[in-house]
Design a protein around this motif. Structure first.
Motif, PDB file in Angstrom:
ATOM      1  N   THR A 162      15.913 -44.048  42.761  1.00  0.00           N
ATOM      2  CA  THR A 162      16.462 -43.302  41.635  1.00  0.00           C
ATOM      3  C   THR A 162      15.954 -41.870  41.704  1.00  0.00           C
ATOM      4  N   VAL A 163      16.872 -40.922  41.614  1.00  0.00           N
ATOM      5  CA  VAL A 163      16.543 -39.499  41.729  1.00  0.00           C
ATOM      6  C   VAL A 163      16.943 -38.811  40.429  1.00  0.00           C
ATOM      7  N   VAL A 164      16.000 -38.096  39.831  1.00  0.00           N
ATOM      8  CA  VAL A 164      16.268 -37.289  38.631  1.00  0.00           C
ATOM      9  C   VAL A 164      16.245 -35.831  39.059  1.00  0.00           C
ATOM     10  N   TYR A 165      17.317 -35.125  38.732  1.00  0.00           N
ATOM     11  CA  TYR A 165      17.526 -33.761  39.223  1.00  0.00           C
ATOM     12  C   TYR A 165      17.578 -32.797  38.048  1.00  0.00           C
ATOM     13  N   ASP A 166      16.898 -31.663  38.173  1.00  0.00           N
ATOM     14  CA  ASP A 166      16.911 -30.616  37.154  1.00  0.00           C
ATOM     15  C   ASP A 166      18.049 -29.654  37.483  1.00  0.00           C
ATOM     16  N   MET A 167      19.088 -29.629  36.640  1.00  0.00           N
ATOM     17  CA  MET A 167      20.260 -28.806  36.917  1.00  0.00           C
ATOM     18  C   MET A 167      20.008 -27.334  36.662  1.00  0.00           C
ATOM     19  N   ASP A 168      18.983 -26.980  35.904  1.00  0.00           N
ATOM     20  CA  ASP A 168      18.673 -25.574  35.645  1.00  0.00           C
ATOM     21  C   ASP A 168      17.870 -24.951  36.781  1.00  0.00           C
ATOM     22  N   ASN A 170      17.481 -26.453  39.812  1.00  0.00           N
ATOM     23  CA  ASN A 170      18.020 -26.904  41.101  1.00  0.00           C
ATOM     24  C   ASN A 170      16.948 -27.539  41.985  1.00  0.00           C
ATOM     25  N   GLN A 171      16.264 -28.534  41.445  1.00  0.00           N
ATOM     26  CA  GLN A 171      15.253 -29.217  42.234  1.00  0.00           C
ATOM     27  C   GLN A 171      15.113 -30.664  41.749  1.00  0.00           C
ATOM     28  N   VAL A 172      14.629 -31.505  42.632  1.00  0.00           N
ATOM     29  CA  VAL A 172      14.329 -32.888  42.286  1.00  0.00           C
ATOM     30  C   VAL A 172      13.019 -32.930  41.521  1.00  0.00           C
ATOM     31  N   VAL A 173      13.012 -33.604  40.383  1.00  0.00           N
ATOM     32  CA  VAL A 173      11.800 -33.653  39.562  1.00  0.00           C
ATOM     33  C   VAL A 173      11.135 -35.018  39.586  1.00  0.00           C
ATOM     34  N   TRP A 174      11.867 -36.067  40.003  1.00  0.00           N
ATOM     35  CA  TRP A 174      11.261 -37.410  39.972  1.00  0.00           C
ATOM     36  C   TRP A 174      12.027 -38.314  40.916  1.00  0.00           C
ATOM     37  N   VAL A 175      11.287 -39.092  41.692  1.00  0.00           N
ATOM     38  CA  VAL A 175      11.863 -40.055  42.632  1.00  0.00           C
ATOM     39  C   VAL A 175      11.106 -41.362  42.477  1.00  0.00           C
ATOM     40  N   HIS A 176      11.852 -42.477  42.437  1.00  0.00           N
ATOM     41  CA  HIS A 176      11.201 -43.778  42.314  1.00  0.00           C
ATOM     42  C   HIS A 176      12.054 -44.823  43.029  1.00  0.00           C
ATOM     43  N   GLU A 177      11.366 -45.814  43.559  1.00  0.00           N
ATOM     44  CA  GLU A 177      12.063 -46.893  44.263  1.00  0.00           C
ATOM     45  C   GLU A 177      12.845 -47.760  43.282  1.00  0.00           C
ATOM     46  N   ASP A 178      13.985 -48.273  43.742  1.00  0.00           N
ATOM     47  CA  ASP A 178      14.871 -49.155  42.979  1.00  0.00           C
ATOM     48  C   ASP A 178      15.640 -48.348  41.929  1.00  0.00           C
ATOM     49  N   HIS A 179      16.525 -49.020  41.202  1.00  0.00           N
ATOM     50  CA  HIS A 179      17.318 -48.363  40.177  1.00  0.00           C
ATOM     51  C   HIS A 179      17.583 -49.345  39.048  1.00  0.00           C
ATOM     52  N   GLY A 180      17.992 -48.821  37.921  1.00  0.00           N
ATOM     53  CA  GLY A 180      18.277 -49.652  36.761  1.00  0.00           C
ATOM     54  C   GLY A 180      17.593 -49.121  35.514  1.00  0.00           C
ATOM     55  N   GLN A 181      17.736 -49.868  34.434  1.00  0.00           N
ATOM     56  CA  GLN A 181      17.218 -49.432  33.141  1.00  0.00           C
ATOM     57  C   GLN A 181      15.698 -49.363  33.132  1.00  0.00           C
ATOM     58  N   GLU A 182      15.036 -50.340  33.731  1.00  0.00           N
ATOM     59  CA  GLU A 182      13.564 -50.337  33.731  1.00  0.00           C
ATOM     60  C   GLU A 182      13.002 -49.152  34.506  1.00  0.00           C
ATOM     61  N   ILE A 183      13.645 -48.797  35.591  1.00  0.00           N
ATOM     62  CA  ILE A 183      13.159 -47.682  36.409  1.00  0.00           C
ATOM     63  C   ILE A 183      13.347 -46.361  35.666  1.00  0.00           C
ATOM     64  N   PHE A 184      14.533 -46.150  35.092  1.00  0.00           N
ATOM     65  CA  PHE A 184      14.777 -44.898  34.368  1.00  0.00           C
ATOM     66  C   PHE A 184      13.906 -44.808  33.111  1.00  0.00           C
TER      67      PHE A 184
END
Length: 520
Positions: A162-168, A170-184
Motif C-alpha cells: 500500500t502506497v500513500v502519496y502526497d499530491m501537494d 509529489n512524494q511517497v509518504v508511507w509504504v507498507h506490505e499488504d493492502h486493505g482496511q487494516e493496513i490503511f
C-alpha cells in the motif's frame, strides 16, 4: 596486495589496497551517539577493524584501524566514533552513497559486479544510506492536506504494498506490505488528531476500505474517486464488449464453416450417387431423360472442378481442410474480421488524436460491421470527455445523462459500468470539482514496478521500501566531487522536461499549426 578470489567458477588474484589510518586527535575517544570526549575503556580482542571504501580505479580499498571502546557517562561502554564509518556498517559513508545512487540507475546485479560486493549487500547499503539521509521517515507525515491511496504489486503471487502519496509535495509518504482496511488504518493511526483534521482530500480507486477509513479517521476530508480509475473501468468494460464480439465473430466463422462443410459433403455425395446411378444404366437404345440429367449434372461438376484447379494458388501454408473458392473467400473474410476485432484493443483504447492510420481504418471497419462494439466505444469516449470537464455543474448534467444512456444501451458490461459509476457518482464529481487527479501517484506506481523489475526483485522488504523512499521523493544522495541538483532545481528540471514533451506531442498532432507559427 593480491588475494585469491573465486568469481564465476574461476579462481584469480584480486588486487586490493589496504590502508591503515587513525582519526586525528580531536576525533579520537568520542562517543558515537552524543559526540562527547570520553575516557578509554579497552581494546576488544586487540584486533583491527576494517571498512570497505570506494574503489580506486577498480581496485577495492580497505581501511584498517584498531578501534578502542570508550565509556560514556550517558550511553555506557561503546566503540569510539570513527569519522569515515557509516554507523555500524562495514562500509564507509561514501561507499554506501555510491551503491545507493547506482541502484537507482541500474540493476543490483550490475552494481554488485561493478563494486565487487554480494547481491544482498546492495540492499543493505541502500538501507544504510537512506537511514542516514532521512533518519525519521515520519517527518513526511506532517503537513498533509491532499493524499492519494493505492496498492501495487511488487512480487508474483498476489503480493501487494500500500502506497500513500502526497499530491501537494509529489512524494511517497508511507509504504507498507499488504493492502486493505487494516493496513490503511495503521497509516491513519500514525497521524495525530490535528493532522487528521487537516486532511482535505483522500483520492484513490473505488475500494470500500478507503471509504470506511476516510469516514472514520478524516472528518473534514472529501473522498474522491480519481479520473484515472474511472477511465480504467470504462476501458475494462469496453474490452469485455470487444471480447464478447470477437467470440461472436469466431462462432459465426465456426457456424459458417460447418455449414459449408455439410453443403460440400452433400454435393460430393450427390456426385457419387449420380456416378453410381449412371454406371448402372444400360447404354443401349435412346438415352432417357434421367440419363441426360445425370450427365449434365456430372459435366457441370467436372467444369466446376476444372475451374477450381485453374485458380492461382496463394503462397504460404494451405489450410488442412479445403473448400471451394467462393466458400473459402467467405470464410477468410469472417476469419479476418475476427482477427481485426481481436487486435482492436489499442485502437479502441487510444484517444482519437493519438490513433494511427491503421487503427483508424480498423475502427471504421468496426463501425460498419459491429455496431454494438462501436456503441460501447462511443460511450467510453463520451465518459472520458465528461471527466475532462472543468465546469462541475455541466459535468453533473452530462454524467447523469450518460448513466441513463449507458443503462439502456443493451450491452451488459456497459450497463454494469453505469451501475458502478452511479454508486460512486458523488465521489467522481468531487474529483471534477476539486481537480483531484492521481496521475502522478499512478506514475509513481509505474516507477516502483519498473524499479523493482530493474533490480531483479527484493528479498528484504525494508530494503525495497528504502529504495522507494529515495527514488520517489526529493532526497538527494551526496556524492564526492560530483555535485547533485537540489530538490528545487530537480523540480524545475521536471517541469521544463514536461513542457518540452507537451510541445513535441502538439507538434505531432498539429503539424500545420506549428509550421505556420515558425513561418510567422
Amino acid at each position: 596486495m593480491a588475494t585469491p578470489t573465486q568469481r564465476f567458477g574461476e579462481i584469480y588474484e584480486e588486487k586490493q589496497l589496504h590502508i591503515r589510518l587513525r582519526p586525528t586527535r580531536n576525533y579520537q575517544g568520542r562517543c558515537p551517539v552524543c559526540g562527547k570526549k570520553c575516557p578509554g575503556y579497552d581494546y576488544k580482542n586487540n584486533e583491527e577493524s576494517w571498512w570497505r571504501a570506494s574503489n580506486l580505479n577498480g581496485v577495492p580499498v580497505y581501511l584498517f584501524y584498531q578501534r578502542q571502546r570508550i565509556e560514556c557517562r550517558k550511553h555506557g561502554v561503546r566503540a569510539e566514533y570513527v569519522p569515515w564509518a557509516d554507523g555500524d556498517s562495514r562500509f564507509t559513508e561514501a561507499f554506501n552513497n555510491e551503491v545507493a545512487w547506482m541502484a537507482l540507475q541500474m540493476s543490483k546485479l550490475a552494481v554488485s559486479v561493478l563494486m565487487k560486493i554480494n547481491w544482498r549487500t546492495v540492499g543493505n547499503c541502500i538501507k544504510t544510506a537512506h537511514d542516514r539521509i532521512e533518519p525519521d521517515v515520519s517527518v513526511r507525515l506532517h503537513g498533509l492536506r491532499r493524499i492519494c491511496v493505492d496498492e501495487t504489486s511488487y512480487r508474483k503471487g498476489h503480493s501487494y504494498i500500500t502506497v500513500v502519496y502526497d499530491m501537494d509535495r509529489n512524494q511517497v509518504v508511507w509504504v507498507h506490505e499488504d493492502h486493505g482496511q487494516e493496513i490503511f488504518a495503521q497509516f491513519c493511526e500514525l497521524l495525530t488528531e490535528e493532522e487528521r483534521a487537516q486532511i482535505e482530500i483522500v483520492a484513490g480507486d473505488g475500494a470500500r476500505w478507503i471509504d470506511t477509513c476516510t469516514k472514520k479517521y478524516f472528518p473534514n476530508a472529501i473522498r474522491c474517486v480519481d479520473i484515472f480509475h474511472v477511465v480504467e473501468w470504462a476501458n475494462e468494460a469496453l474490452d469485455d464488449v470487444r471480447t464478447n464480439t470477437a467470440a461472436k465473430a469466431r462462432r459465426d466463422y465456426s457456424r459458417k464453416k460447418e455449414e459449408f462443410r455439410k453443403l460440400e459433403a452433400e454435393q460430393e455425395q450427390r456426385r457419387t450417387e449420380a456416378e453410381e446411378e449412371l454406371a448402372s444404366m444400360s447404354k443401349r437404345g435412346r438415352p432417357s431423360c434421367r440419363r441426360k440429367e445425370l450427365e449434365a449434372f456430372l459435366q457441370e461438376m467436372e467444369a466446376f472442378s476444372r475451374f477450381e484447379q485453374s485458380q492461382p494458388k496463394k503462397k504460404g501454408r494451405h489450410p488442412k481442410e479445403q473448400f471451394s473458392s467462393d466458400h473459402q473467400e467467405i470464410l477468410n473474410d469472417l476469419a479476418q474480421r475476427a482477427k481485426d476485432i481481436k487486435g482492436a484493443r489499442y485502437a479502441l483504447g487510444h484517444k482519437p488524436e493519438n490513433r494511427t492510420e491503421a487503427q483508424t481504418e480498423r475502427l471504421k471497419l468496426i463501425e460498419n460491421s459491429y455496431p454494438d462494439l462501436y456503441r460501447a466505444y462511443q460511450l467510453k469516449e463520451t465518459l472520458r470527455l465528461i471527466l475532462r470537464l472543468k465546469d462541475s455543474i455541466l459535468a453533473v448534467i452530462e454524467l447523469d445523462l450518460w448513466i441513463v444512456d449507458a443503462s439502456k444501451c443493451g450491452l451488459r458490461p456497459m450497463e454494469e459500468l453505469a451501475e458502478k459509476i452511479k454508486r460512486h457518482r458523488e465521489n467522481i464529481l468531487n474529483s471534477i470539482r476539486f481537480q483531484a487527479n492521481s496521475a502522478k501517484s499512478e506514475s509513481t506506481n509505474t516507477t516502483i514496478k519498473t524499479m523493482i523489475k530493474m533490480a531483479r526483485g527484493f528479498r528484504n522488504l525494508e530494503n525495497m521500501k528504502a529504495l522507494i523512499y529515495l527514488k520517489c521523493s526529493d532526497l538527494v544522495i551526496p556524492l564526492h566531487n560530483r555535485p547533485q541538483p537540489s530538490a528545487e532545481r530537480r523540480a524545475a528540471m521536471r517541469l521544463k522536461a514536461a513542457d518540452h514533451r507537451r510541445i513535441r506531442e502538439e507538434a505531432k498532432r498539429y503539424p500545420e499549426i506549428i509550421a505556420s507559427q515558425v513561418v510567422l
